[in-house]
Motif scaffolding. Structure first.
Motif, PDB file in Angstrom:
ATOM      1  N   PRO A 195       0.854  -1.198   0.000  1.00 12.86           N
ATOM      2  CA  PRO A 195       0.000   0.000   0.000  1.00 12.86           C
ATOM      3  C   PRO A 195       0.888   1.246   0.000  1.00 12.86           C
ATOM      4  O   PRO A 195       1.938   1.250   0.625  1.00 12.86           O
ATOM      5  N   PHE A 196       0.477   2.258  -0.745  1.00 14.48           N
ATOM      6  CA  PHE A 196       1.351   3.435  -0.889  1.00 14.48           C
ATOM      7  C   PHE A 196       0.534   4.713  -0.982  1.00 14.48           C
ATOM      8  O   PHE A 196      -0.660   4.682  -1.281  1.00 14.48           O
ATOM      9  N   ALA A 197       1.209   5.830  -0.711  1.00 11.84           N
ATOM     10  CA  ALA A 197       0.583   7.139  -0.844  1.00 11.84           C
ATOM     11  C   ALA A 197       1.670   8.173  -1.088  1.00 11.84           C
ATOM     12  O   ALA A 197       2.812   8.003  -0.643  1.00 11.84           O
ATOM     13  N   ALA A 198       1.317   9.222  -1.822  1.00 14.37           N
ATOM     14  CA  ALA A 198       2.254  10.317  -2.071  1.00 14.37           C
ATOM     15  C   ALA A 198       2.394  11.166  -0.811  1.00 14.37           C
ATOM     16  O   ALA A 198       1.405  11.431  -0.127  1.00 14.37           O
ATOM     17  N   VAL A 199       3.622  11.586  -0.522  1.00 10.88           N
ATOM     18  CA  VAL A 199       3.877  12.428   0.649  1.00 10.88           C
ATOM     19  C   VAL A 199       4.736  13.621   0.228  1.00 10.88           C
ATOM     20  O   VAL A 199       5.900  13.463  -0.130  1.00 10.88           O
ATOM     21  N   ASP A 200       4.100  14.809   0.291  1.00  5.67           N
ATOM     22  CA  ASP A 200       4.866  16.013  -0.018  1.00  5.67           C
ATOM     23  C   ASP A 200       5.092  16.885   1.209  1.00  5.67           C
ATOM     24  O   ASP A 200       5.930  17.780   1.182  1.00  5.67           O
TER      25      ASP A 200
END
Lengths: 357, 357
Positions: free
Chosen positions: B123-128
């Protein structure tokens, strides 16, 4: 130098053909740099080497520059001029040493050396003129082969004699060069041992391969060779005897005739040998790396074979078969990067793994 | 170009490290010439290549000269600047193509690509920023890894999170770069498939290897990997799916986690891969030659393995073990010719043949 060379050191190689090319790749694999000494431009070895000294073997300054660039010097062919050795030897170790070159540069000296060691060879005699030749035919008999004593390879400088009438033509084919008359040997097949000797005197042999020639040029080598256990042991022991006697350092090719009466030494080559190319795909450490290990003062690999292999040379127009060979799916191609195809020219080889050893 | 390149043609390689070095040797084995584009001097690949273009990737003139010298262009690393591709692509075929680079240069794009293909990933998500990170921790959970989206390799640009309190430090470790949050996967072991696709769309895979990492760097690859027959088939099928979707030409490394629920794709690399080095001593045609065959439009080898192999990387001070490894007698050393030993630097590897396949 008695310490092993550390990775990063430079191996100097005299000769830039395919053997120098594959030695250069093997040296790189051990982290060495390489410089090639070769008069010809765009030579196969230069493609995969750090440096190419493009000069004649008579160029003393170039030889000195080459020696300065190298930590140890070796060679891919036995016809290194003595004058070049005179310049190189005082500057850097040359391995294998001069004695191996002296013996193998002259077929007559080589045969005498082998005979002195108690090894069987074809009956032979020196031939400098028609009188010698007539006497040789008389004493050794026919059929026979007349060969120049020096500078022969791949069947060049050789003439067969089947009847006394062939004498004149054979002698003419020598073009005035000193020759050796060799009696014909009845043999069932030819094998060769690729033997190595380290700086400390340790010897390791690859299993003998069985060679098939066509027109004087090696066509295939098949491993394992058809040999009984005793013959196999004999082959390795006699190779070791030769290397030890020469205080040899490096890889040597020893060609043997298999006869009902035992093994007969055909010839020796003080270098990596075409009949050892199968090791590239049959062993973890091939003959090229084994040679580099020896001349760099490293421990030898044990020569163990993981796979059986048939090596086939690609000669001249065989290059037209490369697309088909590539389609075979599992044939290991080794091409030499030679720009020009010529009849009889070795352009590459293919190793086919035929099963586990 | 749709015709296979003939021996004598030139393969251009972007990047001059150990992968470029081994690609160059493989190209030479097929009779090709090689030129290397690499800003650094005395790079590993330059030792065994015909030419070294020593220039920055921003040097448009140098790139054009490089393209002029090459018949086809490939690369040893995925972080080729897009601006360089813009210059090279109109001049000569670049293989694998831009799409593979676009996908693999950005971990987020890569994960989205894999998910779109129906393949399982972490599972992944963008992190800015910190808000994204807090939300990711909330939705995906802990433990997890924060990674920069671009330019990471060998564990660089990564931070582990075990508790919410790790968030600030992990974000700081990204040094302002866009990142991806990846949930932790419970896996029993990691395997990788070295897959190849030819110009005509044919796919051939080497048998999966089992990888062990230490400190984020590959330590060993063992072949065969512990995999059931169904898993083995799955691994190959999913790799083929990836290559086909990208209309890929060349060798790709596909890293997979083995879990009770099936195989999960960790990451892909559009190039020859460290976990494929075992093929040098386990197959007649290794991953490097397979890659060259693909980009040259040649038929692929079938990927058959003749021997089982354990590959061990030699990292940093492992170079001190080289004399002992050489004494092992039958360990195949592959050193990269790097002058300077640094901690964590890949200096070479050793392949040990452990038995017939």
């Amino acid at each position: 130098m008695t310490e092993p060379l550390a990775p990063g050191a430079t191996i100097g190689i005299l000769g830039g053909g395919q053997l120098g090319r594959m030695l250069s790749v093997a040296a790189a694999r051990l982290g060495f740099r390489t410089c090639i000494f070769e008069p010809g431009g765009d030579c196969p070895a230069s493609h995969v080497a750090n440096n190419h000294f493009r000069s004649e073997y008579e160029d003393a300054d170039a030889l000195r520059d080459f020696a300065a660039a190298a930590d140890v010097i070796t060679y891919e062919f036995e016809n290194i001029p003595t004058s070049a050795l005179d310049i190189l030897e005082p500057l850097k170790p040359v391995r294998p040493g001069r004695n191996a070159l002296r013996v193998s540069q002259d077929r007559l000296v080589e045969k005498a050396f082998l005979t002195d060691l108690g090894l069987a060879t074809a009956p032979f005699a020196a031939v400098d003129d028609a009188v010698d030749l007539a006497q040789s035919i008389d004493e050794i008999g026919l059929p026979a082969i007349l060969k120049t004593r020096r500078f022969g390879y791949d069947g060049k400088g050789q003439a067969r004699l089947r009847a006394p009438g062939d004498a004149e033509g054979a002698l003419a084919a020598m073009q005035g060069a000193s020759a050796i008359y060799e009696g014909f040997i009845e043999f069932s097949h030819e094998v060769s041992v690729i033997a190595a000797r380290g700086l400390g005197g340790d010897v390791a042999c690859f299993d003998p391969g069985e060679n098939v020639h066509e027109g004087g040029i090696l066509r295939t080598t098949t491993v394992p060779a058809r040999l009984g256990a005793a013959q196999r042991a004999d082959a390795v022991l006699l190779a070791a005897k030769i290397l030890n006697k020469l205080d040899y350092v490096g890889v040597m090719g020893v060609e043997l005739f298999v006869t009902p009466g035992g093994l007969i030494v055909n010839e020796i080559a003080p270098r990596v040998h075409n009949s050892g190319h199968w090791t590239q795909n049959g062993c973890a450490v091939d003959q090229f790396e084994q040679h580099i290990r020896a001349v760099a003062g490293w421990p030898l690999a044990d020569g163990a074979r993981h796979s059986n292999v048939v090596m086939e040379n690609l000669i001249g127009d065989d290059m037209d078969r490369v697309p088909a060979l590539a389609r075979e799916g599992n044939a290991a191609l080794h091409l030499y990067g030679k720009a020009e195809v010529k009849p009889g020219r070795k352009m590459g080889h293919v190793n086919r793994v035929t099963g586990p050893a």
